[in-house]
Design a protein around this motif. Structure first.
Motif, PDB file in Angstrom:
ATOM      1  N   THR A   1       0.728  -1.340  -0.099  1.00 48.42           N
ATOM      2  CA  THR A   1      -0.073  -0.142   0.001  1.00 48.42           C
ATOM      3  C   THR A   1       0.851   1.240   0.015  1.00 48.42           C
ATOM      4  O   THR A   1       0.138   2.273   0.090  1.00 48.42           O
ATOM      5  N   SER A   2       2.264   1.171  -0.239  1.00 43.09           N
ATOM      6  CA  SER A   2       3.116   2.196   0.089  1.00 43.09           C
ATOM      7  C   SER A   2       2.731   3.337  -1.165  1.00 43.09           C
ATOM      8  O   SER A   2       2.627   4.723  -0.788  1.00 43.09           O
ATOM      9  N   VAL A   3       2.615   3.123  -2.311  1.00 37.71           N
ATOM     10  CA  VAL A   3       2.425   4.100  -3.567  1.00 37.71           C
ATOM     11  C   VAL A   3       0.982   4.385  -3.272  1.00 37.71           C
ATOM     12  O   VAL A   3       0.867   5.808  -3.541  1.00 37.71           O
ATOM     13  N   LEU A   4      -0.045   3.619  -2.893  1.00 42.32           N
ATOM     14  CA  LEU A   4      -1.374   4.214  -2.688  1.00 42.32           C
ATOM     15  C   LEU A   4      -1.412   5.221  -1.554  1.00 42.32           C
ATOM     16  O   LEU A   4      -1.943   6.418  -1.638  1.00 42.32           O
ATOM     17  N   ALA A   5      -0.573   5.031  -0.376  1.00 44.19           N
ATOM     18  CA  ALA A   5      -0.479   5.942   0.717  1.00 44.19           C
ATOM     19  C   ALA A   5       0.107   7.447   0.328  1.00 44.19           C
ATOM     20  O   ALA A   5      -0.446   8.313   0.600  1.00 44.19           O
TER      21      ALA A   5
ATOM     22  N   GLN B   1       0.126   8.326  -2.895  1.00 43.76           N
ATOM     23  CA  GLN B   1      -0.660   8.893  -4.123  1.00 43.76           C
ATOM     24  C   GLN B   1      -1.696   9.603  -3.382  1.00 43.76           C
ATOM     25  O   GLN B   1      -2.315  10.747  -3.817  1.00 43.76           O
ATOM     26  N   SER B   2      -2.474   9.218  -2.341  1.00 44.80           N
ATOM     27  CA  SER B   2      -3.547   9.679  -1.530  1.00 44.80           C
ATOM     28  C   SER B   2      -3.007  10.851  -0.736  1.00 44.80           C
ATOM     29  O   SER B   2      -3.838  11.368   0.006  1.00 44.80           O
ATOM     30  N   GLY B   3      -1.917  10.761  -0.449  1.00 43.91           N
ATOM     31  CA  GLY B   3      -1.399  11.907   0.643  1.00 43.91           C
ATOM     32  C   GLY B   3      -1.706  11.422   2.064  1.00 43.91           C
ATOM     33  O   GLY B   3      -2.060  12.099   2.719  1.00 43.91           O
ATOM     34  N   GLU B   4      -1.843   9.978   2.171  1.00 40.64           N
ATOM     35  CA  GLU B   4      -2.534   9.814   3.432  1.00 40.64           C
ATOM     36  C   GLU B   4      -1.506   8.441   4.143  1.00 40.64           C
ATOM     37  O   GLU B   4      -2.241   7.464   4.558  1.00 40.64           O
ATOM     38  N   VAL B   5      -0.306   8.965   4.165  1.00 39.65           N
ATOM     39  CA  VAL B   5       0.735   8.080   4.647  1.00 39.65           C
ATOM     40  C   VAL B   5       0.426   7.739   6.168  1.00 39.65           C
ATOM     41  O   VAL B   5       0.477   6.609   6.788  1.00 39.65           O
ATOM     42  N   GLY B   6      -0.009   8.899   7.003  1.00 43.07           N
ATOM     43  CA  GLY B   6      -0.289   8.534   8.386  1.00 43.07           C
ATOM     44  C   GLY B   6      -1.541   7.754   8.748  1.00 43.07           C
ATOM     45  O   GLY B   6      -1.444   6.590   9.310  1.00 43.07           O
ATOM     46  N   PRO B   7      -2.728   8.019   7.977  1.00 45.31           N
ATOM     47  CA  PRO B   7      -3.777   7.155   8.352  1.00 45.31           C
ATOM     48  C   PRO B   7      -3.424   5.634   7.754  1.00 45.31           C
ATOM     49  O   PRO B   7      -3.941   4.883   8.440  1.00 45.31           O
TER      50      PRO B   7
END
Length: 375
Positions: free
Chosen positions: A96-100, A102-108
Motif C-alpha cells: 500500500t506504500s504507493v497508494l498511501a 498517491q493519496s497523501g495519506e501516509v499517516g492514516p
C-alpha cells in the motif's frame, strides 16, 4: 515461539465514540468525544487477535481509519500466510506504500496497519499459549505507570482523583497562558510531593517561545517537558532547546520513521523517547525501537491516549522489553479504555501487574459498548 504458519482469514475494524461531558483539551484543539477503532483478526484455525488503530484527530479520523481497514486493507491481508507476526506488517506496508503516497495519506495508512499489526501479535501469542509480554521478551510482568491527559482547567481535581486511584506520577497539559500553566504546575507539584511530574506542550510553542518559557519551568522539577516545539522542526532547534532549557526533553509520538527515531537517539537532546504503537510501526517495528531506546541510555515511555486495547498492548511491550520507563495512562473519563485495558485499570502505588493469560489476556465484550458504535 513456534514457527507454525498462520493464514489470515478475516480482518474487521469496529468504530466507537464515547461522548464527553468535558472535552479533552490540548494546545492545538479539543476532543468533544473519545473515539476508538478496535481491530479483530482471525486465522484459518479460528484463532482471534485484537488490536487498535490511533484515531484521535481530526474529528473524522475514527470512521476513516475503520473504512481503510475494512475496505482497503482487509482484502490485502486475507489469504496471506505468515511465518511470524511482522510478515503481515511488512506485506501491508509494501503493497500500500504507493497508494498511501498517491493519496497523501501516509499517516492514516500507517495507523490502520498498526491496528492490524497489534491484533496479529495478540493472535500469535494466543496460538502459542503465552502472554504477549512474555512473547515480547518477558523482562517483567510489573510496570510503572503515570496519570496523563490532565487538563488545564480542573487540573487539581483531576490530579487528586488520579492519586486517589493509585497513581504516583502526573502529566499536565501546558501550552496555554503561561501564568495559568505555572499555577497548575505549582498546584500539581504540591499534590504529588516528590513524585513524578511532567508537562506536555503538544508541539504548541515556537522555538523562541520555548526558549523563553522552558527555563522558567525548572523550579517545578519536571521529569520531562514533552513536545515543547513541533516534531518536524529542524534538529538544530531541538539541540538549542536542550542546551538552554535546563529541563529534560521528551518526544516520539509524532516521529513516524526509523530514520526519525535513529536521529532522536543521537546525542543527549532527548531524555525520554515515546513511540506510539497504534500510530506508527505497531509492535513489529516499535519493539526494536524500544530496545534501541533503552540501549542508547534514554528512557522508553510508550505514548498512548486512546481505547483500552492499544493501552494494554503498550503495557505488554513495556513489560516485555524492560527498562526504567513508565506507561502513560489517560486520566480522563473513557469506558472505551476502562472496559478493555484489563489489569492496567488496577493501579496500585503507581504500578500495574500483567497476568499470565495468553495474548493480551482479555476477551473484549463489544456488545457492552454497542451504544457507542458509529456507522
Amino acid at each position: 515461539m513456534s514457527m507454525q504458519t498462520v493464514t489470515v482469514r478475516n480482518v474487521q475494524a469496529f468504530c466507537y465514540r464515547y461522548p464527553l461531558a468535558a472535552p479533552v483539551v490540548t494546545s492545538f484543539g479539543k476532543m468533544p468525544n473519545r473515539p476508538a477503532v478496535f481491530v479483530r483478526v482471525e486465522d484459518e484455525d479460528g484463532n482471534v487477535g485484537w488490536g487498535e488503530a490511533w484515531c484521535n484527530f481530526p474529528s473524522t479520523a475514527a470512521e476513516h481509519r475503520a473504512r481503510l481497514v475494512n475496505e482497503v486493507l482487509a482484502s490485502a491481508a486475507c489469504g496471506l500466510t505468515l511465518n511470524e507476526p511482522a510478515d503481515l506488517f511488512e506485506e501491508l506496508t509494501r503493497t500500500t506504500s504507493v497508494l498511501a503516497l498517491q493519496s497523501g495519506e501516509v499517516g492514516p495508512f500507517a495507523q490502520s496497519i498498526a491496528g492490524i499489526d497489534l491484533a496479529i501479535w495478540d493472535l500469535f501469542a494466543r496460538r502459542n499459549k503465552m502472554p504477549l509480554w512474555q512473547m515480547m521478551g518477558a523482562a517483567r510482568s510489573t510496570i510503572r505507570v503515570y496519570a496523563s491527559g490532565i487538563n488545564p482547567t480542573g487540573s487539581r481535581e483531576m490530579a487528586e482523583a488520579a492519586l486517589a486511584g493509585g497513581h504516583r506520577g502526573l502529566k499536565l497539559k501546558v501550552g496555554f497562558a503561561p501564568e495559568a500553566d505555572r499555577a497548575n504546575l505549582s498546584a500539581l507539584r504540591q499534590l504529588v510531593g516528590a513524585g513524578m511530574l511532567a508537562a506536555d506542550a503538544n508541539q504548541g510553542w515556537s522555538i523562541e517561545q520555548a526558549l523563553d518559557i522552558a527555563p522558567r519551568l525548572r523550579e517545578f522539577g519536571l521529569t520531562w517537558l514533552e513536545e515543547p516545539i513541533r516534531a518536524d522542526r529542524p534538529w538544530e532547534e531541538w539541540t538549542t532547546l536542550h542546551a538552554r532549557a535546563g529541563v529534560p526533553l521528551a518526544a516520539g509520538e509524532n516521529i513516524a520513521s526509523s530514520a526519525g527515531f535513529a536521529q532522536a537517539l543521537t546525542g543527549d537532546v532527548l531524555s525520554v523517547v515515546q513511540p506510539d504503537i497504534a500510530k506508527w510501526g505497531g509492535l513489529s517495528v516499535c519493539t526494536g525501537i524500544a530496545r534501541d531506546i533503552i540501549k542508547s541510555g534514554k528512557t522508553f515511555c510508550p505514548h498512548y491516549l486512546g481505547g483500552g486495547i492499544g493501552l494494554l498492548a503498550s503495557a505488554h511491550l513495556l513489560a516485555g522489553v524492560g527498562g526504567e520507563g513508565l506507561l502513560e495512562v489517560d486520566a480522563n473519563d473513557n469506558p472505551l479504555r476502562d472496559r478493555f485495558c484489563g489489569p492496567v485499570g488496577e493501579v496500585r502505588d503507581g504500578m500495574v501487574t500483567l497476568g499470565d493469560e495468553p495474548g493480551l489476556g482479555i476477551e473484549p465484550d463489544l456488545a457492552s459498548i454497542e451504544q457507542y458504535r458509529t456507522a
